[in-house]
Design a protein around this motif. Structure first.
Motif, PDB file in Angstrom:
ATOM      1  N   TYR A 108      49.558  40.543  64.984  1.00 53.31           N
ATOM      2  CA  TYR A 108      51.008  40.361  65.019  1.00 53.31           C
ATOM      3  C   TYR A 108      51.778  41.394  64.204  1.00 53.31           C
ATOM      4  O   TYR A 108      52.967  41.630  64.457  1.00 53.31           O
ATOM      5  N   TYR A 109      51.139  42.013  63.239  1.00 53.12           N
ATOM      6  CA  TYR A 109      51.852  42.970  62.385  1.00 53.12           C
ATOM      7  C   TYR A 109      51.361  44.407  62.552  1.00 53.12           C
ATOM      8  O   TYR A 109      51.800  45.299  61.823  1.00 53.12           O
ATOM      9  N   HIS A 110      50.447  44.612  63.485  1.00 54.03           N
ATOM     10  CA  HIS A 110      49.987  45.955  63.852  1.00 54.03           C
ATOM     11  C   HIS A 110      49.432  46.735  62.662  1.00 54.03           C
ATOM     12  O   HIS A 110      49.530  47.962  62.613  1.00 54.03           O
ATOM     13  N   ALA A 111      48.844  46.032  61.695  1.00 51.32           N
ATOM     14  CA  ALA A 111      48.208  46.726  60.573  1.00 51.32           C
ATOM     15  C   ALA A 111      47.078  47.605  61.093  1.00 51.32           C
ATOM     16  O   ALA A 111      46.400  47.273  62.072  1.00 51.32           O
ATOM     17  N   ASP A 112      46.877  48.719  60.419  1.00 51.08           N
ATOM     18  CA  ASP A 112      45.860  49.692  60.838  1.00 51.08           C
ATOM     19  C   ASP A 112      44.568  49.579  60.038  1.00 51.08           C
ATOM     20  O   ASP A 112      43.536  50.114  60.442  1.00 51.08           O
ATOM     21  N   ALA A 113      44.635  48.904  58.897  1.00 53.73           N
ATOM     22  CA  ALA A 113      43.450  48.738  58.063  1.00 53.73           C
ATOM     23  C   ALA A 113      43.686  47.587  57.095  1.00 53.73           C
ATOM     24  O   ALA A 113      44.822  47.281  56.734  1.00 53.73           O
ATOM     25  N   LEU A 114      42.595  46.980  56.689  1.00 58.45           N
ATOM     26  CA  LEU A 114      42.623  45.963  55.645  1.00 58.45           C
ATOM     27  C   LEU A 114      41.763  46.440  54.494  1.00 58.45           C
ATOM     28  O   LEU A 114      40.597  46.810  54.685  1.00 58.45           O
ATOM     29  N   ARG A 115      42.348  46.460  53.315  1.00 57.08           N
ATOM     30  CA  ARG A 115      41.582  46.775  52.102  1.00 57.08           C
ATOM     31  C   ARG A 115      41.233  45.445  51.445  1.00 57.08           C
ATOM     32  O   ARG A 115      42.113  44.683  51.055  1.00 57.08           O
ATOM     33  N   VAL A 116      39.956  45.123  51.380  1.00 58.88           N
ATOM     34  CA  VAL A 116      39.510  43.815  50.916  1.00 58.88           C
ATOM     35  C   VAL A 116      39.318  43.854  49.408  1.00 58.88           C
ATOM     36  O   VAL A 116      38.523  44.636  48.876  1.00 58.88           O
ATOM     37  N   ASP A 117      40.045  42.996  48.729  1.00 56.48           N
ATOM     38  CA  ASP A 117      40.084  42.992  47.272  1.00 56.48           C
ATOM     39  C   ASP A 117      38.880  42.267  46.673  1.00 56.48           C
ATOM     40  O   ASP A 117      38.397  41.275  47.220  1.00 56.48           O
ATOM     41  N   ALA A 118      38.417  42.789  45.538  1.00 57.63           N
ATOM     42  CA  ALA A 118      37.441  42.102  44.674  1.00 57.63           C
ATOM     43  C   ALA A 118      36.171  41.687  45.408  1.00 57.63           C
ATOM     44  O   ALA A 118      35.667  40.573  45.223  1.00 57.63           O
ATOM     45  N   VAL A 119      35.630  42.576  46.221  1.00 53.25           N
ATOM     46  CA  VAL A 119      34.418  42.251  46.980  1.00 53.25           C
ATOM     47  C   VAL A 119      33.239  41.976  46.054  1.00 53.25           C
ATOM     48  O   VAL A 119      32.425  41.079  46.314  1.00 53.25           O
ATOM     49  N   ALA A 120      33.151  42.704  44.951  1.00 53.04           N
ATOM     50  CA  ALA A 120      32.037  42.498  44.020  1.00 53.04           C
ATOM     51  C   ALA A 120      32.001  41.067  43.507  1.00 53.04           C
ATOM     52  O   ALA A 120      30.923  40.475  43.344  1.00 53.04           O
ATOM     53  N   SER A 121      33.174  40.489  43.241  1.00 54.09           N
ATOM     54  CA  SER A 121      33.222  39.115  42.736  1.00 54.09           C
ATOM     55  C   SER A 121      32.727  38.118  43.773  1.00 54.09           C
ATOM     56  O   SER A 121      32.296  37.015  43.431  1.00 54.09           O
ATOM     57  N   MET A 122      32.791  38.503  45.041  1.00 55.77           N
ATOM     58  CA  MET A 122      32.332  37.631  46.117  1.00 55.77           C
ATOM     59  C   MET A 122      30.826  37.736  46.332  1.00 55.77           C
ATOM     60  O   MET A 122      30.181  36.763  46.716  1.00 55.77           O
ATOM     61  N   LEU A 123      30.284  38.912  46.078  1.00 58.12           N
ATOM     62  CA  LEU A 123      28.896  39.183  46.445  1.00 58.12           C
ATOM     63  C   LEU A 123      27.880  38.587  45.482  1.00 58.12           C
ATOM     64  O   LEU A 123      26.740  38.306  45.884  1.00 58.12           O
ATOM     65  N   TYR A 124      28.270  38.407  44.216  1.00 55.32           N
ATOM     66  CA  TYR A 124      27.293  38.022  43.199  1.00 55.32           C
ATOM     67  C   TYR A 124      27.593  36.647  42.627  1.00 55.32           C
ATOM     68  O   TYR A 124      28.700  36.365  42.162  1.00 55.32           O
ATOM     69  N   LEU A 125      26.594  35.785  42.635  1.00 53.79           N
ATOM     70  CA  LEU A 125      26.738  34.435  42.108  1.00 53.79           C
ATOM     71  C   LEU A 125      26.963  34.428  40.595  1.00 53.79           C
ATOM     72  O   LEU A 125      27.547  33.488  40.057  1.00 53.79           O
ATOM     73  N   ASP A 126      26.499  35.455  39.909  1.00 51.23           N
ATOM     74  CA  ASP A 126      26.628  35.506  38.449  1.00 51.23           C
ATOM     75  C   ASP A 126      27.796  36.373  37.988  1.00 51.23           C
ATOM     76  O   ASP A 126      27.905  36.699  36.811  1.00 51.23           O
ATOM     77  N   TYR A 127      28.694  36.744  38.902  1.00 49.93           N
ATOM     78  CA  TYR A 127      29.814  37.614  38.547  1.00 49.93           C
ATOM     79  C   TYR A 127      30.678  36.932  37.481  1.00 49.93           C
ATOM     80  O   TYR A 127      31.200  35.837  37.688  1.00 49.93           O
ATOM     81  N   SER A 128      30.814  37.580  36.317  1.00 46.25           N
ATOM     82  CA  SER A 128      31.596  37.068  35.181  1.00 46.25           C
ATOM     83  C   SER A 128      31.119  35.692  34.719  1.00 46.25           C
ATOM     84  O   SER A 128      31.896  34.915  34.161  1.00 46.25           O
ATOM     85  N   ARG A 129      29.862  35.394  34.938  1.00 46.89           N
ATOM     86  CA  ARG A 129      29.320  34.114  34.492  1.00 46.89           C
ATOM     87  C   ARG A 129      28.133  34.348  33.562  1.00 46.89           C
ATOM     88  O   ARG A 129      27.324  35.247  33.792  1.00 46.89           O
ATOM     89  N   ASN A 130      28.036  33.537  32.556  1.00 44.04           N
ATOM     90  CA  ASN A 130      26.934  33.621  31.606  1.00 44.04           C
ATOM     91  C   ASN A 130      25.718  32.881  32.143  1.00 44.04           C
ATOM     92  O   ASN A 130      25.797  32.129  33.121  1.00 44.04           O
ATOM     93  N   GLU A 131      24.616  33.069  31.465  1.00 44.11           N
ATOM     94  CA  GLU A 131      23.391  32.367  31.843  1.00 44.11           C
ATOM     95  C   GLU A 131      23.627  30.866  31.803  1.00 44.11           C
ATOM     96  O   GLU A 131      24.232  30.336  30.873  1.00 44.11           O
ATOM     97  N   GLY A 132      23.183  30.190  32.828  1.00 46.02           N
ATOM     98  CA  GLY A 132      23.388  28.751  32.918  1.00 46.02           C
ATOM     99  C   GLY A 132      24.657  28.358  33.637  1.00 46.02           C
ATOM    100  O   GLY A 132      24.864  27.173  33.926  1.00 46.02           O
TER     101      GLY A 132
END
Length: 635
Positions: A306-330
């Motif tokens: 609907y808005y004819h965007a030409d590209a999407l820049r996906v934010d914070a992909v690293a935070s999505m990929l890793y279960l331990d992102y910014s998390r301590n042990e446990g």
């Protein structure tokens, strides 16, 4: 109770797709749609709330009365509530009043699929249509010629709320005003694309738009949906591509938003170890839930559709990929294989990219991903995530770290510059100097440069010259193109008055000419993601802090030679190896007086000599200007 007519836009096939996570055009079904039923005008409402006990629409058309317009839940266990309310019109404000089965909690929620929202701090959704007469058919048919991976791709990153403001009252410009001022400015400076930091509706200005509530609505801060479409239309008319920041990584827990939507963890993961982001105090989508995947991928396709965007820049992909992102042990739980990768996210991102590229021609997806996760910008068919490009955060960090050093020490840190070439072609990299680099005490880019004022600006010209000659596409945050001296402040306009000073105006001229050079020298973009497009001449002269390399295109006669001098010492009679006979012509020099430099240059055609050097049969002597990038062609 007022009349709610039973009506549905859903077919059985729609429901099957939705349940299986494969319905990628939910915006055509869920939300508020202005239609006619049996000759009666009104609005069809549909919302997903599977654990709700009751759902009613409250709005200005029923004095926000609970229970006045109750929706019916579908029989098919989809959890969708729907109904047609006569005489509701475009511009009406509304929310969903949801009574939960879980303890009878009653909440009022904005419509997750609303096309328009009230202007913050108000939080209601607005009934709206998306009709618009586009005039960009030529662009849409030919955008692959501007948007391909083998094309020049120079991005101007913009935060609409602070690019420019009205002097009186510090008020926002509108989408219509941006369609004049911003479009003309980007065209003047020569960027090929603009990237908008999130324009989807968000409640909190200090989030810069990265905490979204209205995923399907351009923010009403600057105007209505059609006015944003007009801005995109005008950009396309000027042959400027439009990149939208997209945030599927997390969302805020505002009371009217997606969090605990129907009294349950509907959109967010129910396990706090996966459903809560400790850095941003926000909620994380449940990427393994089919309906959530349909919501997110539908949202991505919506902006392209609907808005004819030409590209999407996906934010914070690293935070999505890793279960331990910014998390301590446990604080995190390994996946079924004992690893730290979020398998649901990986599957989701692959499906998202496949859906984007299979449904729209000539578009790109770009990952902001800061780790060494493999194959981010490689096809899903070979195990990649399927993005078109990935931000090169390592290059950004190492390069800025190098440039902050006093020039006398740079000879000890040559590897900071050359290391990027060891992994440059492992991904389709975009080189970013983004908004994150000019906030929170990091200083502006020019203020990080060492030396007196002249050296600071010379270093800045050198940095930009090096960036544009380095393989990969480019991104520059607004204000950096004229050397804004203070950090970015989202609450006020850029310091446009600085352009009356020669040093700042010289930086703008430099960026304009670099964009022109990038677009008009095929060797700088035809093979920008291939090792075949780059060749070192000399990377080991750390004593003089000089590097030299060749950028190569399809036609060898169009190759360019780049020499960078990272100190303020003028180097006369500096010899480099040359690949073949001919005359060397300097076509660009960041030290030109026009840009505020000292004017040291190789002004005449220089004859290549049959003198072996740098492992080559031919070489040439030249003069290297202080803190400069010189670019040559062989004729």
């Amino acid at each position: 109770m007022a009349t709610v007519i039973s009506h549905s836009l859903f077919t059985d096939f729609d429901i099957d797709l939705f349940k299986s996570g494969k319905h990628f055009r939910l915006y055509e079904k869920l939300g508020a749609h202005i239609i006619s039923v049996d000759g009666v005008d009104g609005v069809y409402f549909a919302v997903w709330a599977p654990t709700a006990k009751s759902v009613s629409v409250v709005g200005d058309f029923n004095f926000w009365t609970f229970g006045e317009h109750q929706l019916e839940v579908r029989w098919d266990s989809s959890g969708i509530w729907e109904g047609f309310i006569p005489d509701v019109t475009k511009g009406s404000t509304y929310k969903y009043n949801i009574q939960s089965n879980n303890g009878g909690i009653i909440t009022e929620k904005a419509d997750p699929f609303a096309f328009y929202c009230e202007k913050p701090p108000h939080t209601a959704s607005v009934v709206w249509g998306l009709d618009y007469q586009w005039k960009d058919s030529k662009w849409m048919k030919t955008r692959q010629d501007f948007n391909g991976l083998n094309k020049p791709f120079s991005v101007y990153e913009v935060h609409l709320g602070s690019w420019k403001r009205h002097i009186e009252g510090n008020k926002f410009l509108t989408y219509l005003e941006y369609a004049e001022d911003l479009v003309n400015y980007i065209k003047e400076t020569g960027f090929t694309h603009v990237e908008f930091m999130p324009i989807m509706e968000y409640p909190y200005d200090p989030s810069w738009g990265y905490q979204l509530v209205g995923y399907f609505a351009p923010t009403s801060r600057f105007g209505n949906p059609q006015e944003f479409m007009f801005l995109v239309d005008k950009l396309h008319g000027a042959n400027i591509g439009v990149i939208l920041d997209w945030v599927p990584s997390h969302f805020p827990d505002d009371a009217h938003g997606l969090g605990f939507f129907d009294g349950s963890n509907l959109f967010e993961h129910p396990d706090r170890r996966k459903g809560y982001h400790p850095d941003w105090k926000s909620l994380v989508f449940n990427y393994g839930r089919n309906e959530v995947r349909s919501f997110l991928i539908s949202n991505a396709l919506f902006w392209l559709d609907y808005y004819h965007a030409d590209a999407l820049r996906v934010d914070a992909v690293a935070s999505m990929l890793y279960l331990d992102y910014s998390r301590n042990e446990g604080e995190w739980e390994p996946n079924i294989y004992g690893g730290r990768e979020n398998l649901d996210t990986i599957s989701f991102l692959k499906e998202f990219n496949e859906a984007v590229y299979s449904n729209f021609e000539g578009v790109q997806t770009i990952a902001e991903e800061s780790t060494s996760f493999p194959l981010v910008s490689r096809p899903t068919s070979i195990g990649g995530l399927g993005f078109g490009m990935k931000w090169m955060m390592g290059w950004m960090h190492d390069t800025l770290e190098y440039f902050q050093k006093e020039t006398v020490y740079r000879k000890y840190h040559q590897n900071d510059l050359t290391f990027s070439m060891t992994y440059m072609f492992s991904e389709n990299f975009m080189l970013p100097l983004s908004h994150d680099e000019v906030v929170y005490g990091k200083k502006s880019i020019v203020d990080r440069m060492p030396g007196d004022e002249w050296q600071k600006f010379a270093n800045l010209r050198l940095l930009y010259g090096y960036m544009f000659m380095h393989p990969g596409t480019k991104l520059l945050f607004m204000g950096c193109e004229f050397g804004q001296t203070k950090e970015w402040n989202f609450e006020e306009s850029l310091d446009w008055h600085l352009l009356k000073y020669p040093a700042h105006n010289g930086i703008k001229k430099l960026i304009t000419d670099l964009n022109y050079l990038y677009k008009n020298q095929p060797a700088l973009y035809e093979k920008q993601f291939s090792a075949e497009g780059f060749e070192w001449i000399n990377y080991s002269d750390h004593q003089n802090a000089v590097i030299a390399f060749i950028r190569k295109g399809i036609n060898v006669k169009e190759d360019v030679i780049v020499v960078c001098n990272f100190t303020q010492v003028v180097r006369e009679n500096y010899r480099i190896g040359i690949p073949r006979k001919g005359k060397l012509i300097e076509i660009f020099n960041t030290d030109a007086i026009f840009y505020g430099g000292s004017g040291v240059s190789n002004s005449k055609k220089m004859i290549v000599e049959a003198v072996p050097y740098d492992g080559r049969d031919y070489s040439i002597e030249m003069i290297l200007a202080p803190l400069s990038v010189s670019v040559f062609r062989i004729k």
